[in-house]
Scaffold this active site. Structure first.
Site, PDB file in Angstrom:
ATOM      1  N   HIS A  59      42.851  43.266  63.442  1.00  0.00           N
ATOM      2  CA  HIS A  59      42.361  44.399  62.664  1.00  0.00           C
ATOM      3  C   HIS A  59      43.255  45.601  62.975  1.00  0.00           C
ATOM      4  CE1 HIS A  59      39.355  46.932  60.760  1.00  0.00           C
ATOM      5  NE2 HIS A  59      39.174  47.630  61.860  1.00  0.00           N
ATOM      6  N   ASN A  83      38.886  53.268  64.223  1.00  0.00           N
ATOM      7  CA  ASN A  83      38.644  52.065  63.438  1.00  0.00           C
ATOM      8  C   ASN A  83      38.454  52.505  61.993  1.00  0.00           C
ATOM      9  OD1 ASN A  83      37.578  49.854  62.131  1.00  0.00           O
ATOM     10  ND2 ASN A  83      36.212  49.262  63.809  1.00  0.00           N
TER      11      ASN A  83
END
Length: 497
Positions: A59, A83
């Site tokens: 990710h 994130n």
């Protein structure tokens, strides 16, 4: 990031990260660089899976800050990450609600803009960052991509070039006979970095070599070349470095590996001075275009090294007085046999030269073509008659003998031809200093499909070079290196040569 910004990206595996990575990241943020990091997942099915620490594998995270703070015991280096989901955060030390924050003063907390919120942004120690993440990518932006005047910007120089098969596609250092023919770029590092903490300062710079148009050409079956570069120290040399320089000099720096990526990028630190960067494909004869960019902390200049174009012997040497050699006597006999006391035409010149040249078995040649002989007459025809008298013919033969010696030196295997890389040295030995563009043209014009040049083509090339240098000098009366021609003069010059 690079495709959207036009920047240059550096990749670091955190297991093998340089010891000064923290400083690199801090300076990168000061320069407005974009930074992303990720945790590799060996199993594709586990991409985007959340770990017990709250981090997500496979990710992309962005790095938004790097800071050093003082708690009760010592200094701590911290990294702030985000994130892009806007949620799911790290839950280890220095996470939003962790006990570590209690050890900081209010002022330190304000400096870090610490807040407890499920916003996807979180702090962690630099050591935890290195342990948990696998790789980091830093996209260095060009000054024109940054609008903020407070940002300390890179100095950037850009050079575009190409590798031409048979001329400037020399391959890597493993191929010493051709490596030196690659394009060469002089890099001047002028000032050391501003870094008071570092005793061994030097000049920090990032070199990026990108191969152009390979994705577009993939449709036609073209793959990416394996590319890389080497950097050598040089001392005031203004000319293209020759083969011997690379045989006897060690590189000061080089890319870690030659690799078949669109771009190879690496950071270096060297003392101020002059260097030469050699971009190349791994193997010779691979033709393509490239862009070479240098980002430096302080001022730098980079430019392609191009030879000054000049000739040693643009004026024909007078025939030597004294006794005639056996070959000269033979020549006079053949000349008088064909022309008497008159002058000879291109057809007759072809006949004379080929009768003599067939005696040189080591040249392995079929002789001169009529077109070559016409060019020779144009070179030596001082009175504009389109024919040669005995004295002009003698001048020509002395030239051919000199050039024949050069050809034989490079035709060591007696194959009757020399390759296009040897041709560069042969042209140089004949007294002509040319640049890469001209060597490209010579290769295209005179080499066969195997990049070899036979004796007839070799002599034709030198005849043409000598004729054009001589014509230029005749027009360049003031010696400033430029001439002005009417269309008539231009056509007379090029059509007759």
């Amino acid at each position: 990031m690079e495709d959207f910004t036009g920047g240059v990206t550096e990749f670091y595996e955190l297991k093998e990260a340089p010891k000064e990575l923290y400083k690199i990241m801090k300076k990168a943020l000061e320069r407005g660089s974009l930074m992303g990091c990720s945790i590799d997942s060996i199993v594709p099915a586990r991409f985007e899976t959340r770990t017990l620490t709250g981090l997500v594998k496979g990710h992309a995270y962005s790095v938004t800050a790097v800071e050093e703070v003082r708690n009760k015991e010592s200094k701590v280096r911290l990294v702030r990450l985000r994130n892009p989901w806007g949620q799911v955060e790290w839950n280890g030390p220095w996470s939003d609600n962790s006990k570590e924050w209690a050890t900081l003063s209010k002022a330190e907390k304000e400096k870090l803009q610490h807040q407890n919120a499920e916003d996807g942004e979180f702090w962690m120690s630099f050591e935890d960052f290195k342990k948990n993440y696998t790789k980091i990518e830093i996209c260095n932006l060009t000054p024109d991509a940054l609008e903020d005047d407070k940002i300390h910007k890179w100095t950037v120089s850009v050079n575009e070039g190409r590798w031409v098969r048979g001329c400037s596609a020399g391959g890597c250092r493993n191929y010493p006979d051709t490596f030196w023919t690659n394009p060469q770029y002089r890099l001047c590092l002028l000032e050391e970095d501003d870094d008071p903490e570092d005793s061994d300062v030097g000049c920090t710079f990032v070199v990026s070599l990108m191969q152009k148009n390979r994705r577009k050409e993939r449709k036609m079956g073209a793959n990416l070349f394996t590319i890389g570069f080497s950097i050598y120290e040089m001392h005031g040399n203004k000319q293209h470095m020759q083969k011997d320089f690379f045989l006897f000099s060690q590189s000061k720096a080089r890319c870690k590996a030659f690799i078949n990526l669109r771009e190879v990028t690496q950071r270096f630190r060297l003392s101020p001075g002059e260097y030469v960067i050699i971009p190349s494909t791994y193997e010779p004869h691979q033709e393509g275009e490239f862009m070479l960019r240098v980002f430096s902390e302080k001022k730098n200049t980079s430019e392609e090294i191009e030879n000054r174009i000049e000739a040693d012997h643009p004026v024909p040497a007078p025939a030597s007085a004294g006794e005639e050699s056996e070959e000269d006597q033979q020549f006079r006999t053949i000349f008088q046999e064909i022309a008497g006391d008159m002058e000879i035409t291109a057809n007759e010149l072809q006949n004379v030269l080929n009768r003599v040249i067939t005696k040189h078995k080591d040249l392995n040649t079929e002789g001169f073509s009529l077109e070559s002989c016409r060019s020779m007459i144009a070179l030596m025809d001082m009175d504009g008659t389109g024919r040669l008298n005995l004295q002009e013919f003698r001048h020509l033969w002395n030239k051919i003998k000199q050039w024949q010696g050069i050809f034989q030196h490079y035709n060591a295997d007696k194959s009757g031809s020399i390759n296009s890389y040897e041709m560069r040295n042969a042209v140089n030995d004949a007294g002509f200093r040319l640049n890469n563009q001209l060597y490209d043209i010579i290769t295209m014009r005179y080499a066969n499909e195997n990049m070899n040049i036979n004796f007839d083509s070799f002599i034709s090339c030198l005849v043409r070079l000598e004729a054009m240098f001589r014509a230029f000098q005749a027009f360049d009366q003031d010696g400033d290196g430029t001439i002005r021609l009417s269309v008539l003069e231009w056509l007379q010059l090029t059509m007759y040569a």
